[in-house]
Design a protein around this motif. Structure first.
Motif, PDB file in Angstrom:
ATOM      1  N   GLY A 123       0.834  -1.194   0.000  1.00 24.14           N
ATOM      2  CA  GLY A 123       0.000   0.000   0.000  1.00 24.14           C
ATOM      3  C   GLY A 123       0.868   1.243   0.000  1.00 24.14           C
ATOM      4  O   GLY A 123       1.935   1.270   0.626  1.00 24.14           O
TER       5      GLY A 123
ATOM      6  N   ILE B 265      -4.148   0.552   3.780  1.00 20.45           N
ATOM      7  CA  ILE B 265      -4.406   0.203   2.381  1.00 20.45           C
ATOM      8  C   ILE B 265      -3.863  -1.180   2.066  1.00 20.45           C
ATOM      9  O   ILE B 265      -4.515  -2.000   1.406  1.00 20.45           O
ATOM     10  N   ALA B 266      -2.639  -1.459   2.532  1.00 22.10           N
ATOM     11  CA  ALA B 266      -2.041  -2.780   2.293  1.00 22.10           C
ATOM     12  C   ALA B 266      -2.839  -3.874   2.992  1.00 22.10           C
ATOM     13  O   ALA B 266      -3.139  -4.925   2.399  1.00 22.10           O
TER      14      ALA B 266
ATOM     15  N   GLN C 139      -6.154  -5.247   1.473  1.00 24.67           N
ATOM     16  CA  GLN C 139      -6.106  -6.072   0.263  1.00 24.67           C
ATOM     17  C   GLN C 139      -6.038  -7.566   0.558  1.00 24.67           C
ATOM     18  O   GLN C 139      -6.135  -8.386  -0.363  1.00 24.67           O
TER      19      GLN C 139
END
Length: 449
Positions: free
Chosen positions: A204, A228-229, A232
């Motif tokens: 991310g 964000i990472a 996923q």
């Protein structure tokens, strides 16, 4: 004098260079002086990884000689060397083919009020007191490595970069033009890679940039990239089909850029645009309005003039789906036989619709079910037809809530059709970007996976 700022001796050198060209037979001259300075501190897994300092200076010289034209550039800003360079350049122009449309911009169209470079309040005086120690401190304070954790994953790497810079530009010409733009920028960006319990890796990124140090959200970038990472983890396949699509403001400019490119006078003159013969026509949905908010003080991307020195104006480029203009510089004006305006969209902003105040989450609630696009992975647009094909990554959502990540999907279609299927335009454009494109929502987009 701060490194990266144009000196009075540079200005004098530019004026002398212009006179040298005129004395050598040039009928007109435009000179652009650029100076910049950047300092960068990079971190890797919580430790200093690299430190860079760069200083750049250059002079661009555009020569109009005997109905011919050419542009040259040098970084040897010293009187004797510059004079020899210009004299040789004038002789080189004389062997070029004639081009009757190459001219300086009409003085009536040029900017008259950009004399100090600081009229738009884009220079932060705090830049003057920045030190190597302060830059290192900022970079290390922003580190998320070892500070963010979650039960479902762990950070295995973090690369961060803090940089600050100043850039200074002066444009002058033999018609009496003199205008200046001075700006500071403070930026931090980070990429974090996490590993889940099964050993799969996900990355991310997040960044922020601003002309003023006090406005830089440096402490939140690492946490944002980590979230964000982490989000996923556990992607699921999604059937091909038509879905409502919400595009996050972080990547939505990918859908606006080819539209603006199609409005370029060069594209129109070359007949390489899917928006030929569109001025004054309603081409897109009434929900699409794009303003050029180019003279907003204190915000990234604001400019008082373009590279010709032509004054910018705040106006609508597209209004309720109607194309108001192409971007026509002096040269293309002559080639097409139309009036010139500005060479490009300076700071385009897609306006909220159908109401202000909506963000990405509000658009998902408006759509109820669909796919949220948070990034584009390659792809292309046909500049002549407007057909596009983009790889995407993002999330499926149901009842306005994200359900799971999706990857390895493709969206295809036509940009005119896409922009005619607008459901809503958000009010959450990121001010750190030169294109103020908010989150967008569209109906019936073709996805394949």
């Amino acid at each position: 004098m701060v490194d990266g700022m144009i000196k009075e001796s540079d200005i004098l050198l530019g004026k002398e260079g212009m006179q040298t060209a005129l004395d050598a037979g040039a009928s007109a001259v435009r000179i652009t002086i650029n100076r910049s300075c950047m300092d960068l501190v990079g971190t890797l897994n919580g430790e200093i990884d690299k430190v860079n300092h760069s200083l750049d200076s250059s002079m661009s010289i555009q020569l109009f000689v005997d109905g011919r034209y050419a542009a040259f550039s040098t970084n040897r800003l010293e009187n004797a060397a510059l004079k020899a360079f210009i004299l040789k350049s004038v002789e080189m122009v004389r062997i070029m083919a004639k081009d009757e449309f190459r001219k300086l911009a009409d003085p009536e169209r040029t900017e008259k009020g950009a004399l100090t470079g600081k009229e738009l309040d884009l220079y932060d005086e705090n830049y003057d007191s920045m030190t190597p120690e302060k830059r290192v401190e900022l970079a290390l304070d922003a580190v998320a490595y070892g500070r963010c954790s979650a039960t479902e994953c762990k950070i295995i790497s973090e690369e961060g970069e803090y940089n600050d810079c100043v850039f200074d530009t002066i444009v002058m010409d033999s018609n009496g033009l003199f205008c200046r733009h001075t700006e500071t920028s403070f930026e931090y960006g980070v990429e974090i890679t996490v590993q889940d319990e099964a050993g799969a890796k996900y990355s991310g990124t997040w960044w922020d940039a601003t002309p003023r140090l006090k406005d830089l959200s440096i402490s939140t970038c690492g946490k944002k990239a980590f979230e964000i990472a982490k989000a996923q983890i556990g992607p699921k396949p999604r059937r091909s089909g038509q879905y409502k699509m919400v595009v996050d403001s972080e990547c939505s400019s990918r859908l606006l850029t080819p539209v603006l490119n199609a409005l370029s006078g060069h594209s129109i003159q070359q007949k390489n645009s899917f928006l030929l013969d569109s001025v004054g026509k309603k081409i897109f949905s009434e929900g699409m309005t794009v303003m050029d908010v180019c003279r907003t003080a204190g915000e990234t991307g604001s400019r008082l003039f373009d590279t010709e020195g032509v004054a910018t104006t705040e106006h609508s480029i597209i209004e309720n789906g109607v194309i108001n203009e192409y971007f026509i510089n002096t040269y293309i004006s002559g080639k097409l036989g139309v009036k010139p305006n500005i060479e490009d969209a300076t700071r385009p902003k897609v306006m909220p619709w159908p109401k202000p105040g909506m963000d990405r989450d509000a658009l998902m609630k408006l759509c109820r079910n669909g796919i949220l696009v948070t990034g584009f992975n390659g792809g292309n647009t046909n500049s002549t037809t407007g057909d596009y094909s983009f790889g995407i990554e993002g999330f499926a959502f149901k009842d306005g809530k994200i359900t799971h990540p999706v990857r390895e999907m493709l969206i295809t279609g036509n940009l005119i059709t896409l922009w005619n299927s607008i459901i809503g335009v958000g009010d959450d454009a990121r001010l750190c970007k030169s294109k103020l494109t908010p989150s967008l929502a569209f109906e019936g987009v073709d996805f394949s996976g």
